[in-house]
Design a protein around this motif. Structure first.
Motif, PDB file in Angstrom:
ATOM      1  N   PHE A  52       0.839  -1.205   0.000  1.00  0.00           N
ATOM      2  CA  PHE A  52       0.000   0.000   0.000  1.00  0.00           C
ATOM      3  C   PHE A  52       0.872   1.251   0.000  1.00  0.00           C
ATOM      4  N   ASN A  53       1.958   1.242   0.750  1.00  0.00           N
ATOM      5  CA  ASN A  53       2.873   2.381   0.747  1.00  0.00           C
ATOM      6  C   ASN A  53       3.543   2.550  -0.618  1.00  0.00           C
ATOM      7  N   ARG A  54       3.828   1.431  -1.279  1.00  0.00           N
ATOM      8  CA  ARG A  54       4.387   1.507  -2.627  1.00  0.00           C
ATOM      9  C   ARG A  54       3.373   2.152  -3.585  1.00  0.00           C
ATOM     10  N   HIS A  57       3.308   5.809  -3.000  1.00  0.00           N
ATOM     11  CA  HIS A  57       4.523   6.451  -3.499  1.00  0.00           C
ATOM     12  C   HIS A  57       4.495   6.626  -5.016  1.00  0.00           C
ATOM     13  N   PHE A  58       4.102   5.589  -5.731  1.00  0.00           N
ATOM     14  CA  PHE A  58       4.159   5.636  -7.196  1.00  0.00           C
ATOM     15  C   PHE A  58       2.939   6.299  -7.833  1.00  0.00           C
ATOM     16  N   PHE A  59       1.820   6.338  -7.094  1.00  0.00           N
ATOM     17  CA  PHE A  59       0.603   6.914  -7.665  1.00  0.00           C
ATOM     18  C   PHE A  59      -0.009   7.930  -6.692  1.00  0.00           C
ATOM     19  N   PRO A  60       0.707   8.987  -6.365  1.00  0.00           N
ATOM     20  CA  PRO A  60       0.253   9.936  -5.330  1.00  0.00           C
ATOM     21  C   PRO A  60      -1.015  10.697  -5.697  1.00  0.00           C
ATOM     22  N   ALA A  68      -5.970   3.755   0.552  1.00  0.00           N
ATOM     23  CA  ALA A  68      -4.758   2.964   0.762  1.00  0.00           C
ATOM     24  C   ALA A  68      -4.151   3.260   2.126  1.00  0.00           C
ATOM     25  N   ARG A  69      -4.164   4.546   2.518  1.00  0.00           N
ATOM     26  CA  ARG A  69      -3.660   4.898   3.850  1.00  0.00           C
ATOM     27  C   ARG A  69      -4.528   4.254   4.929  1.00  0.00           C
ATOM     28  N   PHE A  70      -5.834   4.315   4.715  1.00  0.00           N
ATOM     29  CA  PHE A  70      -6.741   3.696   5.677  1.00  0.00           C
ATOM     30  C   PHE A  70      -6.441   2.202   5.817  1.00  0.00           C
ATOM     31  N   GLN A  71      -6.189   1.550   4.713  1.00  0.00           N
ATOM     32  CA  GLN A  71      -5.927   0.112   4.743  1.00  0.00           C
ATOM     33  C   GLN A  71      -4.612  -0.217   5.433  1.00  0.00           C
ATOM     34  N   THR A  72      -3.639   0.681   5.371  1.00  0.00           N
ATOM     35  CA  THR A  72      -2.416   0.445   6.158  1.00  0.00           C
ATOM     36  C   THR A  72      -2.740   0.490   7.644  1.00  0.00           C
ATOM     37  N   GLY A  73      -3.667   1.385   8.021  1.00  0.00           N
ATOM     38  CA  GLY A  73      -4.118   1.413   9.417  1.00  0.00           C
ATOM     39  C   GLY A  73      -4.826   0.123   9.793  1.00  0.00           C
ATOM     40  N   MET A  74      -5.660  -0.384   8.894  1.00  0.00           N
ATOM     41  CA  MET A  74      -6.346  -1.644   9.150  1.00  0.00           C
ATOM     42  C   MET A  74      -5.349  -2.791   9.293  1.00  0.00           C
TER      43      MET A  74
END
Length: 305
Positions: A52-54, A57-60, A68-74
């Motif tokens: 998700f961080n990738r 980074h590649f598709f800001p 995607a940020r929310f899913q990193t929290g999940m």
């Protein structure tokens, strides 16, 4: 020798390359997001976070970046890293715009704090969400979650008040009447008074008997009676040193008998409250989840019938 080996390596690479040059691996946003989501769905939390961080980074500029940020929290939440999850969800609540994603972030922020034992902060998170007036459905959901946080703390009156704030339109959906009826029975939870247990233990085993711990009561009575009899016999036979030693040991057991009775009363009360809370939890019929949607995310409430 080093130059020879380097040149040989370059030559081998060039020979292996296709005639048109090196093949380039391209990553498109859809594939990257699907891959990250598949890792999260499979329980690979750390790998999902990396992917998700990738993606971010590649598709800001991709509209799915907030999700995607929310899913990193999940992913952090599912891995038990609640402080890290809370930090991500908190960041998403800063610029709250009433979207399902931001609303979900508020609920997950509250849950992350609750999992850390920060119940008051978890409650405050939900009150902050209600203050933003996101809409009746979300406000009712917040009051429902607040009620269960109070239940988890044994605050039956506060829980009753929280459930009672759910709007009339949603009271049937949240089964408010049944919950309030169950909470009304909180006054009937059987309790044992620790002070009474301690006083009854003047007769060894009396406090344990009061707390329905019949085997412990018999053990305390017989053990203390045996030591008292042994000390009496020793003094009666003018074995004062032995009698003194036995008396000191008996005093320890006697004091332990009183302490154990008081502890038994506290444990009895905790067990009865835990049983009552467990019966209440069987009525917790909803779970919060975030489902992917073409234009963002959808907040889903799942009911168990």
């Amino acid at each position: 020798m080093f130059r020879f080996l380097t040149a040989l390596g370059v030559t081998l690479v060039l020979m292996a390359a296709p005639a048109g040059g090196f093949a380039q691996l391209t990553i498109d946003a859809d594939s990257q997001y699907r891959y990250a989501q598949s890792l999260l769905d499979s329980g690979a939390a750390d790998e999902a976070i990396a992917e998700f961080n990738r993606f971010i980074h590649f598709f800001p500029t991709d509209p799915r970046v907030p999700r995607a940020r929310f899913q990193t929290g999940m992913a952090h939440f599912s891995a038990g890293r609640y402080p890290a999850a809370a930090a991500i969800f908190n960041q998403q609540t800063v610029d709250y715009n009433g979207s399902p994603l931001d609303t979900s972030a508020f609920f997950m922020l509250s849950r992350s704090h609750a999992r850390q034992g920060m119940i008051e902060q978890a409650i405050l998170d939900l009150y902050n969400l209600v203050a933003l007036s996101p809409g009746p459905a979300v406000i009712d959901r917040a009051h429902y979650e607040l009620g269960w946080l109070h239940v988890d703390q044994g605050r039956w009156t506060d829980a009753d008040l929280a459930f009672g704030r759910i709007s009339a339109d949603n009271q049937d959906r949240f089964q408010v009447a049944d919950l309030k009826q169950a909470l009304a029975r909180s006054g009937a939870i059987p309790v044992k008074a620790p002070t009474t247990a301690g006083l009854l233990s003047i007769i060894p085993g009396g406090g344990q008997l009061y707390c329905n711990r019949y085997q412990d009561a018999a053990t305390a009575f017989l053990l203390n009676a045996a030591l008292i009899w042994a000390a009496w016999e020793a003094f009666d036979n003018e074995q004062y040193a032995l009698g003194s030693v036995i008396s000191v040991v008996e005093f320890g057991f006697y004091a332990g008998n009183i302490y154990g009775a008081v502890s038994s009363a506290h444990k009895y009360n905790r067990d009865r409250v835990a049983e009552y809370r467990e019966r209440l939890n069987q009525r917790r019929q909803m779970s919060l989840s975030l489902a992917p949607a073409p234009e963002g995310a959808a907040l889903c409430l799942t009911f168990r019938f």
